[in-house]
Enzyme design. Structure first.
Site, PDB file in Angstrom:
ATOM      1  N   LYS A 185       0.945   3.366  -3.365  1.00  0.00           N
ATOM      2  CA  LYS A 185      -0.630   4.305  -3.346  1.00  0.00           C
ATOM      3  C   LYS A 185      -0.512   5.826  -2.977  1.00  0.00           C
ATOM      4  CE  LYS A 185      -3.828   0.865  -2.021  1.00  0.00           C
ATOM      5  NZ  LYS A 185      -4.580  -0.060  -0.359  1.00  0.00           N
ATOM      6  N   VAL A 216       1.236  -3.762   3.690  1.00  0.00           N
ATOM      7  CA  VAL A 216       1.230  -5.223   4.128  1.00  0.00           C
ATOM      8  C   VAL A 216       2.308  -5.956   4.903  1.00  0.00           C
ATOM      9  CG1 VAL A 216      -1.489  -5.106   4.462  1.00  0.00           C
ATOM     10  CG2 VAL A 216      -0.451  -5.757   2.804  1.00  0.00           C
ATOM     11  N   SER A 219       0.323  -1.472   0.127  1.00  0.00           N
ATOM     12  CA  SER A 219      -0.145   0.275  -0.513  1.00  0.00           C
ATOM     13  C   SER A 219       0.760   1.763   0.262  1.00  0.00           C
ATOM     14  CB  SER A 219      -0.724   0.144   1.284  1.00  0.00           C
ATOM     15  OG  SER A 219      -1.999  -0.783   0.652  1.00  0.00           O
ATOM     16  N   TYR A 268      -2.471  -1.834 -11.043  1.00  0.00           N
ATOM     17  CA  TYR A 268      -2.649  -2.117  -9.309  1.00  0.00           C
ATOM     18  C   TYR A 268      -1.488  -3.338  -8.365  1.00  0.00           C
ATOM     19  CZ  TYR A 268      -3.818  -1.898  -4.156  1.00  0.00           C
ATOM     20  OH  TYR A 268      -3.994  -1.987  -2.886  1.00  0.00           O
ATOM     21  N   TYR A 290      -5.102   4.385   7.215  1.00  0.00           N
ATOM     22  CA  TYR A 290      -6.495   3.622   7.381  1.00  0.00           C
ATOM     23  C   TYR A 290      -6.920   4.592   8.499  1.00  0.00           C
ATOM     24  CZ  TYR A 290      -3.251   0.065   5.251  1.00  0.00           C
ATOM     25  OH  TYR A 290      -2.230   0.060   3.974  1.00  0.00           O
TER      26      TYR A 290
HETATM   27  N1  GLN Z   1      -2.195  -5.199  -2.202  1.00  0.00           N
HETATM   28  C1  GLN Z   1      -2.503  -5.439  -0.776  1.00  0.00           C
HETATM   29  C2  GLN Z   1      -3.768  -5.007  -1.553  1.00  0.00           C
HETATM   30  O1  GLN Z   1      -4.756  -5.059  -1.991  1.00  0.00           O
HETATM   31  C3  GLN Z   1      -2.496  -3.362  -0.178  1.00  0.00           C
HETATM   32  C4  GLN Z   1      -3.214  -3.201   1.236  1.00  0.00           C
HETATM   33  C5  GLN Z   1      -1.898  -3.434   1.897  1.00  0.00           C
HETATM   34  O2  GLN Z   1      -0.615  -3.187   2.331  1.00  0.00           O
HETATM   35  N2  GLN Z   1      -2.574  -2.460   3.007  1.00  0.00           N
HETATM   36  O3  GLN Z   1      -4.957  -5.784  -0.282  1.00  0.00           O
END
Ligand code: GLN
Length: 348
Positions: A95, A288, A92, A218, A270
Site C-alpha cells: 500500500k 500480515v 499491506s 489489489y 493501523y
Molecule cells: N491482502 C491483505 C488484505 O487485504 C492485506 C492485509 C494486511 O497486510 N494487513 O486483507
C-alpha cells in the site's frame, strides 16, 4: 532489567546495555551497523509471541521460526541477517509503495481529494471506518483507502494497472518482483470483505471503474513476493529522496517520498500507529505475512520478516528488532540532546 512497556506495541523500553543513541544525521560506520543488525537478530530470534495469520488460508503454512533482519543504507550498503532472503507476500506493505506511485502520477492534491491522511483508529479492514466518513477513505494504508488508491493506478485496463504496480514496486526493490500465485488464489477465494468494501466505495461514488477488478489488482499487489532485504531497499529508496540506492534509478520524486513517509508515520501500523511512533519514532508499514519496513529519512531503512503477529496484525519479532535498531542506531526522529557547542549569537 527488561520492562514491558504499557502501549500495545510489543517492544522492550528499557533494554540493558543499549544506549538510547540520538540522531546524528548519519548512520554509524559499516562495522557498527553490521554488529547491531546481528545483535537485533540474536536478541529476538527465540522470542516466542504472536500468532501466524490464517484468515488468508495459505499464510497459516508459514514457519513461525522464520526471522530475517536487514538494514539498507541510503549510501547503498546492505546488512542482512537470518532469513533475510526468504520470500513472502508483501501484503499491506504494498500500500505504501502503490500510494507513492499514484502520488507521482496524479500529484498531492488530486490524491488527497480521493483518500485522506488521518488514522481511522480502527482495524485495517474496517467497514465502519468507511461508513463513519460518508464513504471517504480516511487513509491509503487501510484497505478502503488502499482500494481507492489502486483504482487510481495508471493504465487503460486492470492488466495494464497490474503491470504498472509490478514494475513500479520492482523499481523500488531494484529487482523484478513476481506474483505468488498460491497466495493470490488463496486470498482471491476468501476476500469477500474487500469486495464488500470496494462495492461500498462504489456506492459512494469513490471508485469509478469496476470495483471487483480493482480488488483483483489489489489482491495481486498484496501477493507480490519480497524478502526482508527487498523491504529494506524499497524503504531506503523512500529514505533517499526517491532514488534507489542500489540501482541509482529515480523511482519517485523527493516530494512524493515526503508525503508517503508522513502518511506512514500517522497510519502505517493501523490503530497502533500512535503507539508505534511513541515507542520507535519512525514511519513504517507492516503486512500480515510478517513483514515490516521502517524508514529513517536520509539514512536508510530496516526490513524485517517474522510471521507471528500481535492482535493488530503486526509482526512481534519485527517490532522488537526495529525498536532495538531505531534506538541503537539513533534513528528515532524525535530524539534530541542539548546542543553543547557555542551558541549562535544574535546577528551571526
Ligand atoms: N491482502 C491483505 C488484505 O487485504 C492485506 C492485509 C494486511 O497486510 N494487513 O486483507
Amino acid at each position: 532489567m527488561v520492562a514491558r512497556n504499557r502501549t500495545g506495541v510489543d517492544v522492550d523500553t528499557d533494554v540493558e546495555g543499549v544506549e538510547q543513541e540520538v540522531s546524528t544525521g548519519s548512520l554509524p560506520g559499516w562495522d557498527r551497523v553490521e554488529e547491531l543488525v546481528h545483535a537485533a537478530h540474536e536478541r529476538y530470534r527465540d522470542h516466542a509471541g504472536g500468532t501466524v495469520a490464517d484468515y488468508i488460508p495459505v499464510l497459516a503454512e508459514a514457519d513461525p521460526a522464520w526471522f530475517g533482519v536487514c538494514v539498507a543504507e541510503s549510501g547503498g550498503a546492505v546488512h542482512a541477517v537470518g532469513d533475510a532472503d526468504v520470500e513472502f507476500s508483501v501484503q499491506s506493505i504494498s500500500k505504501a509503495f502503490v500510494y507513492a506511485l499514484v502520488c507521482e502520477e496524479h500529484g498531492h492534491e488530486r490524491v488527497l481529494e480521493r483518500v485522506g491522511v488521518d488514522n481511522t483508529g480502527l482495524a485495517f479492514n474496517s467497514v465502519m471506518a468507511v461508513e463513519l466518513h460518508d464513504g471517504h477513505p480516511r487513509n491509503p494504508m487501510v484497505n478502503a483507502g488502499a482500494l481507492a488508491t489502486t483504482a487510481l493506478v495508471p493504465g487503460g485496463s486492470p492488466a495494464e494497472q497490474w503491470e504498472t504496480v509490478r514494475t513500479g514496486l520492482s523499481r523500488f526493490a531494484g529487482r523484478q518482483l513476481e506474483l505468488d500465485g498460491v497466495v493470490y488464489r488463496s486470498e482471491s477465494a476468501t476476500n469477500m470483505r474487500n469486495k464488500a468494501i470496494a462495492r461500498l466505495l462504489e456506492s459512494y461514488g469513490r471508485i469509478e471503474t469496476d470495483p471487483l477488478e480493482v480488488v483483483d489488482v489489489y489482491t495481486r499487489q498484496c501477493s507480490l513476493r519480497v524478502t526482508a532485504r527487498d523491504l529494506a531497499v524499497m524503504g531506503a529508496t523512500l529514505a533517499d529522496g526517491g532514488v534507489n540506492p542500489l540501482t541509482g534509478e529515480r523511482v519517485v520524486s523527493a516530494q512524493v517520498c515526503r508525503d508517503t513517509l508522513a502518511v506512514l508515520a500517522s497510519t502505517g501500523l493501523y490503530e497502533r500507529s500512535g503507539e508505534w511512533l511513541f515507542e520507535i519514532g519512525l514511519p513504517a508499514k507492516s503486512g500480515v505475512a510478517g513483514g515490516i519496513v521502517a524508514v529513517a529519512p536520509g539514512k536508510g531503512a530496516i526490513g524485517t520478516f517474522s510471521p507471528p503477529l500481535d492482535p493488530a496484525g503486526n509482526s512481534v519479532r519485527g517490532q522488537r528488532a526495529t525498536a532495538y535498531l531505531s534506538r541503537a542506531l539513533g534513528l528515532n526522529l524525535f530524539a534530541s540532546s542539548v546542543h553543547v557547542p557555542e551558541r549562535t549569537e544574535r546577528g551571526s
